[in-house]
Every structure is written in structure tokens, then in C-alpha cells.
Design a protein around this motif. Structure first.
Motif, short mmCIF file in Angstrom:
data_model
loop_
_atom_site.label_atom_id
_atom_site.label_comp_id
_atom_site.label_asym_id
_atom_site.label_seq_id
_atom_site.Cartn_x
_atom_site.Cartn_y
_atom_site.Cartn_z
N TYR A 136 -23.82 -31.27 31.72
CA TYR A 136 -23.53 -32.51 32.44
C TYR A 136 -22.51 -33.30 31.64
CZ TYR A 136 -23.81 -37.06 34.61
OH TYR A 136 -23.47 -38.22 35.24
N ARG A 137 -21.58 -33.93 32.38
CA ARG A 137 -20.66 -34.89 31.76
C ARG A 137 -20.28 -35.88 32.83
NH1 ARG A 137 -18.61 -32.28 35.61
NH2 ARG A 137 -16.75 -31.01 35.40
N GLY A 138 -20.14 -37.12 32.41
CA GLY A 138 -19.79 -38.14 33.38
C GLY A 138 -20.53 -39.44 33.17
N GLN A 139 -20.85 -40.07 34.29
CA GLN A 139 -21.38 -41.43 34.25
C GLN A 139 -22.88 -41.48 33.97
OE1 GLN A 139 -20.61 -43.29 38.03
NE2 GLN A 139 -22.31 -42.29 39.04
N LEU A 140 -23.29 -42.63 33.46
CA LEU A 140 -24.71 -42.93 33.28
C LEU A 140 -25.34 -43.17 34.65
CD1 LEU A 140 -26.90 -43.60 31.09
CD2 LEU A 140 -26.25 -45.99 31.39
N ASP A 141 -24.67 -44.01 35.45
CA ASP A 141 -25.08 -44.32 36.82
C ASP A 141 -23.93 -45.05 37.49
OD1 ASP A 141 -25.20 -47.07 36.02
OD2 ASP A 141 -27.32 -46.88 35.51
N THR A 152 -29.61 -48.12 35.80
CA THR A 152 -30.82 -47.29 35.87
C THR A 152 -30.71 -46.01 35.04
OG1 THR A 152 -29.97 -46.05 37.76
CG2 THR A 152 -31.24 -48.06 38.25
N GLY A 153 -29.48 -45.62 34.69
CA GLY A 153 -29.29 -44.35 34.00
C GLY A 153 -29.53 -43.15 34.90
N LYS A 154 -29.54 -43.36 36.20
CA LYS A 154 -29.95 -42.35 37.19
C LYS A 154 -29.25 -41.01 37.02
CE LYS A 154 -28.38 -42.78 41.41
NZ LYS A 154 -27.56 -41.67 41.84
N ASP A 155 -27.94 -41.00 36.89
CA ASP A 155 -27.21 -39.73 36.87
C ASP A 155 -27.54 -38.92 35.60
OD1 ASP A 155 -25.86 -41.56 38.73
OD2 ASP A 155 -24.42 -39.95 38.96
N MET A 160 -30.96 -34.81 32.69
CA MET A 160 -31.90 -34.50 31.61
C MET A 160 -33.22 -33.99 32.16
SD MET A 160 -31.19 -37.38 28.64
CE MET A 160 -31.53 -38.81 29.68
N ASP A 161 -33.72 -34.61 33.23
CA ASP A 161 -34.97 -34.15 33.85
C ASP A 161 -34.83 -32.71 34.34
OD1 ASP A 161 -36.24 -36.56 33.31
OD2 ASP A 161 -35.94 -37.36 35.34
N ALA A 162 -33.72 -32.41 35.02
CA ALA A 162 -33.50 -31.05 35.52
C ALA A 162 -33.45 -30.06 34.35
CB ALA A 162 -32.22 -30.99 36.34
N LEU A 163 -32.76 -30.42 33.27
CA LEU A 163 -32.68 -29.55 32.10
C LEU A 163 -34.08 -29.29 31.54
CD1 LEU A 163 -30.96 -28.08 29.94
CD2 LEU A 163 -30.88 -30.25 28.69
N LEU A 164 -34.87 -30.32 31.40
CA LEU A 164 -36.22 -30.18 30.85
C LEU A 164 -37.13 -29.36 31.76
CD1 LEU A 164 -36.72 -33.79 29.47
CD2 LEU A 164 -36.50 -31.69 28.11
N SER A 176 -17.47 -40.92 34.24
CA SER A 176 -17.77 -42.25 33.73
C SER A 176 -16.50 -43.09 33.89
CB SER A 176 -18.16 -42.18 32.26
OG SER A 176 -18.61 -43.43 31.80
N ILE A 177 -16.68 -44.38 33.92
CA ILE A 177 -15.56 -45.32 33.97
C ILE A 177 -15.79 -46.31 32.84
CG2 ILE A 177 -14.39 -47.12 35.30
CD1 ILE A 177 -14.03 -44.47 36.65
#
Length: 187
Positions: A136-141, A152-155, A160-164, A176-177
Motif C-alpha cells: 500500500y502507498r498513498g493517503q491516510l484518508d 479516520t486513517g481509513k485508507d 493494515m487490517d487486510a494485511l493482518l 496522499s496530498i
């Protein structure tokens, strides 16, 4: 306030190695010593960027939550401190304490690590799996200063949840911006 997007390093890229000074502990930290058992988040941040200031509470919270689950966090500042003294290592140490960082906050004086990661902005987030392959690379949310959306840190959290959970991480990832990394002027 510049709005610079991530360069979006190709998925599957192996995390570039580094060894940098941790401004919190005044010790050298390498990728090998910092990596997590199940994954590693590398984030390029700095002290003064309004985009980073906006998400600091959430990245501190994510660090606390996910490091317990085997995903380690590493923050790196690569900004030119000659022209941006507010990002100096001494002030990085102060910021880390103010924000309750539970992870190393490394200083990339030569900017070689930012270059190796093709980092473009602050904040810029990278999630690597247990084999240090980029997943994964990119935005937090979707939240940005002034847009009214909650942080929220959703993205990053979903990745991370999917990885775990051993699930496929959606390859449709938003950059990310943030503020551009403050590069040194090359002679």
C-alpha cells in the motif's frame, strides 16, 4: 500551502534499506532493526507541514494500535533544515514528545532515503508486508486541512487490517496530498 501528490511507488517494490538517526533516542535505526513482524509502515512527515499537523493525532493513535498487532511504524523527515529550520532534529525530538509518537522519528539529512522511496510530499505513507514488499502507498484518508472531513486513517487502516487478516489489499489506492518535500538546492 502547496498540494503535492504522492509519486505512487509501484506495488511489490522492496523497501529500500536505510540507517538513520532517531531524533527521539539519539541512536541509529535501520530498516532491518525497525521492521515489524507482520508489516512495516514508513511515513515521510515533518514538523511544520499543515497536512501533517492535521493528521498527527491519528498517526500517533495508529502507531499505538497497530504496533501491538505486529506492524511497526517509522517516521522520516527529509526536509532541508537550512531553509526550514523548524524541521531540525532538535525540534523533531520536541514534536515527537508533544505528539506522543510511539515510533522512531528519523532524520534523513542527505535526502537519499526520500529519493530511494520516491517520496514527494508530507505526509507520504508506505505499507510493506513481512517480506518488505510494498502492498500500500498513498493517503491516510480523505481528510485534508479545511475540507471538514474527519481524520479516520481509513485508507491506511483498511490496508493494515487486510494485511493482518491475509486478505487482498485493494490495488486502487489514492495518492496522499501534502506539502512537497523541501529539497536541498543542488549545485
Amino acid at each position: 500551502m502547496a498540494r503535492t501528490p504522492s509519486n505512487m511507488l509501484p506495488l511489490g517494490t522492496t523497501a529500500p534499506k536505510f540507517e538513520l538517526m532517531d531524533t527521539i533516542t539519539d541512536t541509529m535505526v535501520s530498516l532491518d532493526t525497525a521492521k515489524g513482524e507482520k508489516g512495516t509502515v514508513i511515513m515521510f512527515i515533518c514538523n511544520h507541514c499543515p497536512f501533517v499537523v492535521h493528521v498527527n493525532p491519528e498517526i500517533s493513535q495508529l502507531g499505538l494500535e497497530y504496533q501491538k498487532k505486529g506492524i511497526r511504524f517509522v517516521a522520516i523527515s527529509s526536509n532541508d533544515i537550512e531553509n526550514y529550520p523548524q524541521d531540525s532534529p532538535d525540534l523533531m525530538k520536541v514534536k515527537a514528545k508533544e505528539e506522543h509518537y510511539s515510533f522512531p522519528y528519523l532524520y534523513d539529512e542527505t535526502q537519499e532515503v526520500a529519493t530511494a522511496y520516491d517520496a514527494a510530499c508530507t505526509p507520504d505513507f508506505y505499507l510493506f508486508d513481512d517480506a518488505l514488499k510494498l502492498v500500500y502507498r498513498g493517503q491516510l484518508d480523505d481528510s485534508r486541512p479545511g475540507n471538514g472531513l474527519p481524520v479516520t486513517g481509513k485508507d491506511l487502516r483498511n490496508a493494515m487490517d487486510a494485511l493482518l487478516e491475509g486478505k487482498q489489499i485493494d490495488e486502487l489506492q489514492k495518492p496522499s496530498i501534502g506539502c512537497n518535500i523541501k529539497w536541498k538546492i543542488q549545485n
